[in-house]
Design a protein around this motif. Structure first.
Motif, mmCIF file in Angstrom:
data_model
loop_
_atom_site.group_PDB
_atom_site.id
_atom_site.type_symbol
_atom_site.label_atom_id
_atom_site.label_comp_id
_atom_site.label_asym_id
_atom_site.label_seq_id
_atom_site.Cartn_x
_atom_site.Cartn_y
_atom_site.Cartn_z
ATOM 1 N N MET A 1 0.843 -1.189 0.000
ATOM 2 C CA MET A 1 0.000 0.000 0.000
ATOM 3 C C MET A 1 0.884 1.247 0.000
ATOM 4 O O MET A 1 2.019 1.205 0.416
ATOM 5 N N THR A 2 0.320 2.324 -0.414
ATOM 6 C CA THR A 2 1.087 3.557 -0.549
ATOM 7 C C THR A 2 0.655 4.577 0.499
ATOM 8 O O THR A 2 -0.489 4.565 0.941
ATOM 9 N N ASN A 3 1.591 5.434 0.877
ATOM 10 C CA ASN A 3 1.239 6.516 1.800
ATOM 11 C C ASN A 3 0.989 7.806 1.027
ATOM 12 O O ASN A 3 0.731 8.835 1.620
ATOM 13 N N ILE A 4 1.054 7.757 -0.279
ATOM 14 C CA ILE A 4 0.764 8.921 -1.118
ATOM 15 C C ILE A 4 -0.739 8.968 -1.357
ATOM 16 O O ILE A 4 -1.351 7.961 -1.713
ATOM 17 N N ASP A 5 -1.332 10.126 -1.154
ATOM 18 C CA ASP A 5 -2.784 10.275 -1.273
ATOM 19 C C ASP A 5 -3.217 10.148 -2.730
ATOM 20 O O ASP A 5 -2.813 10.942 -3.578
ATOM 21 N N LEU A 6 -4.034 9.150 -3.012
ATOM 22 C CA LEU A 6 -4.564 8.951 -4.356
ATOM 23 C C LEU A 6 -6.001 9.451 -4.465
ATOM 24 O O LEU A 6 -6.652 9.257 -5.477
ATOM 25 N N GLY A 7 -6.459 10.104 -3.411
ATOM 26 C CA GLY A 7 -7.840 10.569 -3.400
ATOM 27 C C GLY A 7 -8.749 9.377 -3.148
ATOM 28 O O GLY A 7 -8.399 8.240 -3.438
ATOM 29 N N ARG A 8 -9.888 9.644 -2.572
ATOM 30 C CA ARG A 8 -10.856 8.580 -2.339
ATOM 31 C C ARG A 8 -12.259 9.137 -2.583
ATOM 32 O O ARG A 8 -13.073 9.256 -1.674
ATOM 33 N N PRO A 9 -12.524 9.482 -3.847
ATOM 34 C CA PRO A 9 -13.845 10.028 -4.151
ATOM 35 C C PRO A 9 -14.920 8.982 -3.884
ATOM 36 O O PRO A 9 -14.669 7.781 -4.011
ATOM 37 N N LEU A 10 -16.097 9.441 -3.495
ATOM 38 C CA LEU A 10 -17.201 8.532 -3.214
ATOM 39 C C LEU A 10 -18.299 8.642 -4.265
ATOM 40 O O LEU A 10 -19.123 7.753 -4.393
ATOM 41 N N GLN A 11 -18.314 9.744 -4.986
ATOM 42 C CA GLN A 11 -19.332 9.955 -6.015
ATOM 43 C C GLN A 11 -18.902 11.094 -6.905
ATOM 44 O O GLN A 11 -17.919 11.773 -6.630
ATOM 45 N N GLY A 12 -19.665 11.286 -7.968
ATOM 46 C CA GLY A 12 -19.401 12.394 -8.874
ATOM 47 C C GLY A 12 -19.711 12.007 -10.301
ATOM 48 O O GLY A 12 -20.037 10.861 -10.598
ATOM 49 N N ASP A 13 -19.602 12.979 -11.179
ATOM 50 C CA ASP A 13 -19.754 12.762 -12.611
ATOM 51 C C ASP A 13 -18.550 11.946 -13.069
ATOM 52 O O ASP A 13 -17.407 12.314 -12.810
ATOM 53 N N VAL A 14 -18.789 10.837 -13.745
ATOM 54 C CA VAL A 14 -17.699 9.935 -14.129
ATOM 55 C C VAL A 14 -16.635 10.656 -14.953
ATOM 56 O O VAL A 14 -15.437 10.378 -14.810
ATOM 57 N N VAL A 15 -17.034 11.598 -15.790
ATOM 58 C CA VAL A 15 -16.058 12.331 -16.605
ATOM 59 C C VAL A 15 -15.125 13.132 -15.704
ATOM 60 O O VAL A 15 -13.900 13.089 -15.864
ATOM 61 N N ASP A 16 -15.687 13.837 -14.726
ATOM 62 C CA ASP A 16 -14.862 14.626 -13.800
ATOM 63 C C ASP A 16 -13.944 13.730 -12.974
ATOM 64 O O ASP A 16 -12.787 14.079 -12.717
ATOM 65 N N VAL A 51 -3.561 0.729 -12.167
ATOM 66 C CA VAL A 51 -4.314 -0.527 -12.243
ATOM 67 C C VAL A 51 -5.773 -0.300 -11.834
ATOM 68 O O VAL A 51 -6.695 -0.725 -12.534
ATOM 69 N N ALA A 52 -5.987 0.388 -10.726
ATOM 70 C CA ALA A 52 -7.353 0.605 -10.231
ATOM 71 C C ALA A 52 -8.194 1.381 -11.245
ATOM 72 O O ALA A 52 -9.347 1.041 -11.513
ATOM 73 N N HIS A 53 -7.614 2.422 -11.804
ATOM 74 C CA HIS A 53 -8.301 3.289 -12.770
ATOM 75 C C HIS A 53 -8.659 2.495 -14.030
ATOM 76 O O HIS A 53 -9.802 2.538 -14.498
ATOM 77 N N ALA A 54 -7.695 1.762 -14.554
ATOM 78 C CA ALA A 54 -7.921 0.997 -15.792
ATOM 79 C C ALA A 54 -8.974 -0.090 -15.571
ATOM 80 O O ALA A 54 -9.869 -0.274 -16.402
ATOM 81 N N GLU A 55 -8.866 -0.801 -14.457
ATOM 82 C CA GLU A 55 -9.831 -1.875 -14.170
ATOM 83 C C GLU A 55 -11.246 -1.300 -14.051
ATOM 84 O O GLU A 55 -12.206 -1.878 -14.571
ATOM 85 N N ALA A 56 -11.384 -0.162 -13.376
ATOM 86 C CA ALA A 56 -12.707 0.447 -13.199
ATOM 87 C C ALA A 56 -13.277 0.930 -14.533
ATOM 88 O O ALA A 56 -14.472 0.768 -14.799
ATOM 89 N N GLU A 57 -12.419 1.505 -15.381
ATOM 90 C CA GLU A 57 -12.893 1.944 -16.694
ATOM 91 C C GLU A 57 -13.336 0.751 -17.540
ATOM 92 O O GLU A 57 -14.379 0.788 -18.182
ATOM 93 N N GLU A 58 -12.513 -0.301 -17.544
ATOM 94 C CA GLU A 58 -12.814 -1.455 -18.396
ATOM 95 C C GLU A 58 -14.034 -2.225 -17.902
ATOM 96 O O GLU A 58 -14.786 -2.775 -18.698
ATOM 97 N N LYS A 59 -14.233 -2.264 -16.604
ATOM 98 C CA LYS A 59 -15.358 -3.019 -16.041
ATOM 99 C C LYS A 59 -16.676 -2.261 -16.185
ATOM 100 O O LYS A 59 -17.712 -2.863 -16.451
ATOM 101 N N HIS A 60 -16.648 -0.938 -15.991
ATOM 102 C CA HIS A 60 -17.896 -0.172 -15.944
ATOM 103 C C HIS A 60 -18.039 0.885 -17.039
ATOM 104 O O HIS A 60 -19.083 0.963 -17.688
ATOM 105 N N LEU A 145 -20.216 3.746 -9.691
ATOM 106 C CA LEU A 145 -19.654 2.419 -9.997
ATOM 107 C C LEU A 145 -18.142 2.499 -10.190
ATOM 108 O O LEU A 145 -17.389 1.648 -9.718
ATOM 109 N N PHE A 146 -17.704 3.541 -10.910
ATOM 110 C CA PHE A 146 -16.275 3.739 -11.170
ATOM 111 C C PHE A 146 -15.485 3.867 -9.866
ATOM 112 O O PHE A 146 -14.500 3.164 -9.658
ATOM 113 N N VAL A 147 -15.940 4.758 -8.960
ATOM 114 C CA VAL A 147 -15.169 4.970 -7.722
ATOM 115 C C VAL A 147 -15.253 3.767 -6.793
ATOM 116 O O VAL A 147 -14.277 3.462 -6.098
ATOM 117 N N GLU A 148 -16.373 3.066 -6.809
ATOM 118 C CA GLU A 148 -16.485 1.870 -5.967
ATOM 119 C C GLU A 148 -15.442 0.834 -6.396
ATOM 120 O O GLU A 148 -14.722 0.281 -5.560
#
Length: 186
Positions: A1-16, A51-60, A145-148
């Motif tokens: 795990m990383t100690n660098i903040d990657l943000g943890r959005p809970l909702q929003g417009d998927v484009v943003d 990895v997280a970003h790509a997996e979320a885009e490809e899945k949803h 769905l993307f952020v989840e």
């Protein structure tokens, strides 16, 4: 795990949300090039986000935009191929022992080139149509769905080298990656 903040959005417009991650990628790439940074921590953070970003885009995201006819199969498939190429370049960065070598800097340069190309292309050919063709409620639902998925992947330490190796091997089996010269395969 990383100690660098990657943000943890809970909702929003998927484009943003995707654009926010794109800006994070650019900042992390700048830090990877900066020899005064803890480059090992930065590459771990970059790996987790990539990895997280790509997996979320490809899945949803890509499947939903295809179903909505906002993007065609070719654009979505190309995005998946570019994720695979990025993961392959990322693996080369992760596999290097030292972070203060020319080999590391060359690997980071290749990674940056691939990722920056993908960010630009995705913003033009996928995110613009998503803004124009998909309504705000669908973009908000897709954002959730993307952020989840993104956050679950990060929580599962998706950027660890073994996982990136598995993803790259899977992409190779699926024919998403050209065998490169150094493999000696055709």
């Amino acid at each position: 795990m990383t100690n660098i903040d990657l943000g943890r959005p809970l909702q929003g417009d998927v484009v943003d949300l995707i654009l926010d991650d794109h800006r994070r990628f650019e900042a992390l790439l700048r830090d990877l090039r900066d020899s005064s940074q803890d480059r090992d921590a930065v590459r771990q953070a970059f790996a987790a986000l990539h990895v997280a970003h790509a997996e979320a885009e490809e899945k949803h995201v890509y499947p939903k935009l295809k179903r909505r006819n906002a993007v065609d199969d070719e654009e979505a498939d190309h995005g998946v191929e570019e994720h695979a190429e990025g993961n392959e370049a990322l693996l080369k960065v992760l596999e290097l022992k030292g972070t203060d070598t020319q080999a590391f800097e060359d690997a980071v340069e290749k990674l940056a080139e691939l990722v920056n190309h993908h960010l630009t292309e995705e913003e033009l050919t996928i995110l613009n149509p998503a803004r124009e063709e998909v309504g705000p409620q669908v973009r908000a639902d897709l954002g959730a769905l993307f952020v989840e998925e993104r956050n679950a992947q990060i929580d599962a330490d998706c950027g660890r080298i073994e996982n990136v190796r598995r993803i790259v091997a899977e992409a190779r089996r699926e024919g998403l990656l050209d065998d490169d010269e150094e493999d000696g395969e055709d």
